[in-house]
Design an enzyme around this catalytic site. Structure first.
Site, PDB file in Angstrom:
ATOM      1  N   GLU A  96      83.222 -47.928  40.945  1.00 54.65           N
ATOM      2  CA  GLU A  96      84.220 -47.587  41.950  1.00 54.65           C
ATOM      3  C   GLU A  96      85.034 -46.392  41.513  1.00 54.65           C
ATOM      4  O   GLU A  96      85.320 -46.211  40.326  1.00 54.65           O
ATOM      5  CB  GLU A  96      85.140 -48.787  42.173  1.00 54.65           C
ATOM      6  CG  GLU A  96      84.342 -49.968  42.658  1.00 54.65           C
ATOM      7  CD  GLU A  96      85.183 -51.144  43.073  1.00 54.65           C
ATOM      8  OE1 GLU A  96      86.339 -51.239  42.638  1.00 54.65           O
ATOM      9  OE2 GLU A  96      84.669 -51.964  43.834  1.00 54.65           O
ATOM     10  N   CYS A 136      90.946 -41.678  40.576  1.00 54.50           N
ATOM     11  CA  CYS A 136      90.817 -42.622  39.468  1.00 54.50           C
ATOM     12  C   CYS A 136      89.328 -42.828  39.192  1.00 54.50           C
ATOM     13  O   CYS A 136      88.573 -43.252  40.055  1.00 54.50           O
ATOM     14  CB  CYS A 136      91.506 -43.935  39.843  1.00 54.50           C
ATOM     15  SG  CYS A 136      91.430 -45.173  38.539  1.00 54.50           S
ATOM     16  N   CYS A 143      83.122 -53.821  32.131  1.00 56.65           N
ATOM     17  CA  CYS A 143      83.960 -53.561  30.960  1.00 56.65           C
ATOM     18  C   CYS A 143      83.768 -54.679  29.947  1.00 56.65           C
ATOM     19  O   CYS A 143      83.573 -55.837  30.316  1.00 56.65           O
ATOM     20  CB  CYS A 143      85.433 -53.480  31.356  1.00 56.65           C
ATOM     21  SG  CYS A 143      86.502 -52.930  29.994  1.00 56.65           S
ATOM     22  N   CYS A 147      90.371 -58.129  28.857  1.00 52.72           N
ATOM     23  CA  CYS A 147      91.797 -58.366  29.092  1.00 52.72           C
ATOM     24  C   CYS A 147      91.923 -59.490  30.127  1.00 52.72           C
ATOM     25  O   CYS A 147      91.246 -59.479  31.157  1.00 52.72           O
ATOM     26  CB  CYS A 147      92.466 -57.099  29.615  1.00 52.72           C
ATOM     27  SG  CYS A 147      92.307 -55.720  28.463  1.00 52.72           S
ATOM     28  N   CYS A 150      92.666 -58.854  34.015  1.00 48.74           N
ATOM     29  CA  CYS A 150      91.951 -57.780  34.717  1.00 48.74           C
ATOM     30  C   CYS A 150      90.659 -58.283  35.352  1.00 48.74           C
ATOM     31  O   CYS A 150      89.866 -58.970  34.710  1.00 48.74           O
ATOM     32  CB  CYS A 150      91.638 -56.647  33.743  1.00 48.74           C
ATOM     33  SG  CYS A 150      90.745 -55.276  34.502  1.00 48.74           S
ATOM     34  N   GLY A 194      85.994 -49.904  33.236  1.00 46.54           N
ATOM     35  CA  GLY A 194      85.481 -49.619  31.903  1.00 46.54           C
ATOM     36  C   GLY A 194      86.537 -49.132  30.931  1.00 46.54           C
ATOM     37  O   GLY A 194      87.684 -48.866  31.303  1.00 46.54           O
ATOM     38  N   SER A 224      93.252 -43.487  29.840  1.00 43.70           N
ATOM     39  CA  SER A 224      93.938 -44.695  29.418  1.00 43.70           C
ATOM     40  C   SER A 224      93.003 -45.561  28.582  1.00 43.70           C
ATOM     41  O   SER A 224      91.851 -45.783  28.942  1.00 43.70           O
ATOM     42  CB  SER A 224      94.383 -45.481  30.662  1.00 43.70           C
ATOM     43  OG  SER A 224      95.000 -46.688  30.271  1.00 43.70           O
ATOM     44  N   LEU A 248      99.612 -51.187  26.743  1.00 40.45           N
ATOM     45  CA  LEU A 248     100.287 -51.969  25.714  1.00 40.45           C
ATOM     46  C   LEU A 248     100.398 -53.438  26.151  1.00 40.45           C
ATOM     47  O   LEU A 248      99.901 -54.334  25.486  1.00 40.45           O
ATOM     48  CB  LEU A 248     101.663 -51.344  25.473  1.00 40.45           C
ATOM     49  CG  LEU A 248     102.351 -51.621  24.160  1.00 40.45           C
ATOM     50  CD1 LEU A 248     101.440 -51.362  22.974  1.00 40.45           C
ATOM     51  CD2 LEU A 248     103.619 -50.770  24.063  1.00 40.45           C
ATOM     52  N   ASN A 323      98.653 -56.966  39.719  1.00 33.86           N
ATOM     53  CA  ASN A 323      97.914 -57.032  40.981  1.00 33.86           C
ATOM     54  C   ASN A 323      97.046 -58.273  40.903  1.00 33.86           C
ATOM     55  O   ASN A 323      96.209 -58.387  40.015  1.00 33.86           O
ATOM     56  CB  ASN A 323      97.059 -55.780  41.169  1.00 33.86           C
ATOM     57  CG  ASN A 323      97.917 -54.542  41.360  1.00 33.86           C
ATOM     58  OD1 ASN A 323      98.820 -54.531  42.189  1.00 33.86           O
ATOM     59  ND2 ASN A 323      97.657 -53.513  40.571  1.00 33.86           N
ATOM     60  N   CYS A 366      95.179 -51.097  40.278  1.00 37.40           N
ATOM     61  CA  CYS A 366      94.893 -51.298  38.847  1.00 37.40           C
ATOM     62  C   CYS A 366      94.404 -52.713  38.590  1.00 37.40           C
ATOM     63  O   CYS A 366      95.022 -53.681  39.033  1.00 37.40           O
ATOM     64  CB  CYS A 366      96.151 -51.134  38.011  1.00 37.40           C
ATOM     65  SG  CYS A 366      96.889 -49.530  38.081  1.00 37.40           S
TER      66      CYS A 366
HETATM   67  N1  SAH Z   1      90.263 -49.789  29.898  1.00 37.66           N
HETATM   68  C1  SAH Z   1      91.303 -48.820  30.044  1.00 37.66           C
HETATM   69  C2  SAH Z   1      91.244 -48.152  31.389  1.00 37.66           C
HETATM   70  C3  SAH Z   1      91.554 -49.048  32.566  1.00 37.66           C
HETATM   71  S1  SAH Z   1      93.138 -48.613  33.058  1.00 37.66           S
HETATM   72  C4  SAH Z   1      92.653 -49.457  29.757  1.00 37.66           C
HETATM   73  O1  SAH Z   1      92.705 -50.665  29.583  1.00 37.66           O
HETATM   74  O2  SAH Z   1      93.645 -48.755  29.648  1.00 37.66           O
HETATM   75  C5  SAH Z   1      93.609 -49.924  33.959  1.00 37.66           C
HETATM   76  C6  SAH Z   1      95.100 -50.188  33.800  1.00 37.66           C
HETATM   77  O3  SAH Z   1      95.389 -51.236  34.681  1.00 37.66           O
HETATM   78  C7  SAH Z   1      95.462 -50.644  32.396  1.00 37.66           C
HETATM   79  O4  SAH Z   1      96.695 -50.133  32.003  1.00 37.66           O
HETATM   80  C8  SAH Z   1      95.548 -52.155  32.557  1.00 37.66           C
HETATM   81  O5  SAH Z   1      96.433 -52.719  31.620  1.00 37.66           O
HETATM   82  C9  SAH Z   1      96.017 -52.279  33.980  1.00 37.66           C
HETATM   83  N2  SAH Z   1      95.612 -53.522  34.614  1.00 37.66           N
HETATM   84  C10 SAH Z   1      94.538 -54.269  34.362  1.00 37.66           C
HETATM   85  N3  SAH Z   1      94.503 -55.349  35.153  1.00 37.66           N
HETATM   86  C11 SAH Z   1      95.592 -55.290  35.944  1.00 37.66           C
HETATM   87  C12 SAH Z   1      96.101 -56.105  36.997  1.00 37.66           C
HETATM   88  N4  SAH Z   1      95.487 -57.211  37.390  1.00 37.66           N
HETATM   89  N5  SAH Z   1      97.243 -55.711  37.593  1.00 37.66           N
HETATM   90  C13 SAH Z   1      97.870 -54.591  37.219  1.00 37.66           C
HETATM   91  N6  SAH Z   1      97.425 -53.782  36.256  1.00 37.66           N
HETATM   92  C14 SAH Z   1      96.303 -54.119  35.620  1.00 37.66           C
END
Ligand code: SAH
Length: 377
Positions: A96, A136, A143, A147, A150, A194, A224, A248, A323, A366
């Protein structure tokens, strides 16, 4: 022509194109012409690369060489102007890519605050004539980082994208939107599906092609990472590189390990040390992303702990209220909680912004990229 011809041209740099051209017995200047056709004119197929001779185009075609532009399989339009693209790759895998136009509101002047703005009390206007836009970009199919908050994590990782597929996403969307850098102002964030730092070589090659070929300057790009520490040092050593954002999401190791298991391997001490050593350019600062999870990491004391952790760094914090999505156990904090958390940080001298969710209604925000073909109702 011999059989060592590449299948796809997109993703090749000037040197690689030169080698191909020479192998094909053509004059070396043809490499420059192909480079221009691919990345500046952004032709979808070789027959449209009219700066090349008909004979050469035909010979390339006969050798099975094509542009290799990924195709747009679906578009999902959000009420806020965001478009989520489902992009199909040559092996039928999909990723995407998200197009986020910005209106005049929230303009900050230097283009560095893409996709964010100061909280405006839930006040949102759909952009009419957009003045800048952010794309984006995804770096992997799925991935591997896992996390806990996510949606992309639920897919696991299928494979890395090639440099051509990373650049190709951007070009496919630019073409679809009829937008053409460098004349049109475009920001890129490598924050899609990813972990870019687990596909570092292809990611950085794509960056070079996007800068030198497509004409998007590196100061308009942000990558990021979830915190792959050795690659932060590698990025620091790159002569051409995007700005750095670090996800973070927690102010201490216990909490961070709980929501981001990779913290066991690269803990906060290592991560923040890498951030402190990261060489910033003029006017550049680091970004820390912090996903707020209700009653998990959103208290005032978490805010103070966070401010202390990053104290002295030239950095800002982007706050993202979770989200939500199917299969995610965490809850989204109330708007007031988010504003209070921001206040805790700003009171402690840390610049903090609330990232407005873009395209939540179409699962484009995100952490929501999951190749969902349905749209949230
Ligand atoms: N893998 C990289 C790039 C993805 S960026 C990274 O982790 O930075 C995606 C961003 O969205 C990251 O800052 C992550 O912490 C955030 N994110 C992931 N899941 C989310 C969610 N459910 N709601 C809001 N932000 C989220």
């Amino acid at each position: 022509m011999n059989q060592q011809m590449p299948k796809n041209l997109l993703g090749l740099d000037l040197q690689e194109l030169a080698a191909m051209v020479v192998a094909a017995g053509e004059p070396a200047y043809r490499a420059q012409q192909i480079f221009h056709a691919l990345y500046s004119e952004r032709v979808p197929s070789l027959d449209q690369a009219t700066s090349l001779s008909k004979e050469f185009r035909a010979a390339l075609g006969a050798a099975g060489v094509s542009v290799g532009m990924p195709s747009i399989q679906k578009r999902f339009l959000s009420s806020d102007g965001t478009v989520r693209y489902l992009i199909e790759l040559s092996d039928s895998e999909t990723v995407e890519t998200v197009w986020m136009p910005e209106g005049d509101e929230g303009e900050t002047g230097d283009g560095s605050e893409a996709g964010e703005e100061l909280a405006r009390e839930g006040f949102e206007r759909p952009p009419r004539g957009w003045r800048r836009t952010t794309i984006c970009v995804s770096s992997q199919v799925g991935c591997a980082v896992n996390c806990q908050f996510c949606l992309t994590a639920l897919l696991g990782v299928k494979r890395n994208l090639t440099a051509g597929e990373i650049v190709g996403q951007v070009i496919a969307v630019l073409r679809d939107q009829n937008v053409s850098p460098p004349n049109d102002r475009v920001n890129l964030v490598f924050m899609g599906m990813g972990e870019p730092f687990l596909n570092f070589e292809n990611f950085i090659k794509a960056v070079r092609l996007l800068v030198a070929g497509v004409g998007i300057t590196e100061s308009r790009m942000t990558v990021s990472t979830a915190g792959i520490v050795p690659r932060i040092y590698d990025l620091a050593a790159e002569p051409v590189r995007p700005k750095l954002a670090i996800s973070l999401n927690a102010p201490n190791d216990d909490l961070r390990t709980q929501i981001m298991p990779l913290n066991k391997k690269w803990d906060l001490e290592k991560l923040i040390a890498a951030a402190r050593e990261f060489p910033l350019r003029n006017r550049e600062r680091l970004t820390f992303e912090y996903v707020l999870l209700r009653e998990i990491n959103d208290s005032e004391s978490h805010g103070r702990e966070l401010a202390e952790l990053i104290h002295g760094l030239k950095a800002k914090v982007n706050l993202i209220a979770l989200n939500p999505g199917p299969g995610i156990e965490f809850k989204t904090p109330e708007e007031l909680r988010v504003l209070e958390f921001q206040k805790t940080l700003t009171n402690a001298g840390v610049p903090a912004y609330i990232r407005r969710p873009r395209g939540r209604d179409i699962y484009a925000a995100c952490g929501q990229l999951k190749r969902t073909v349905e749209v949230a109702s």
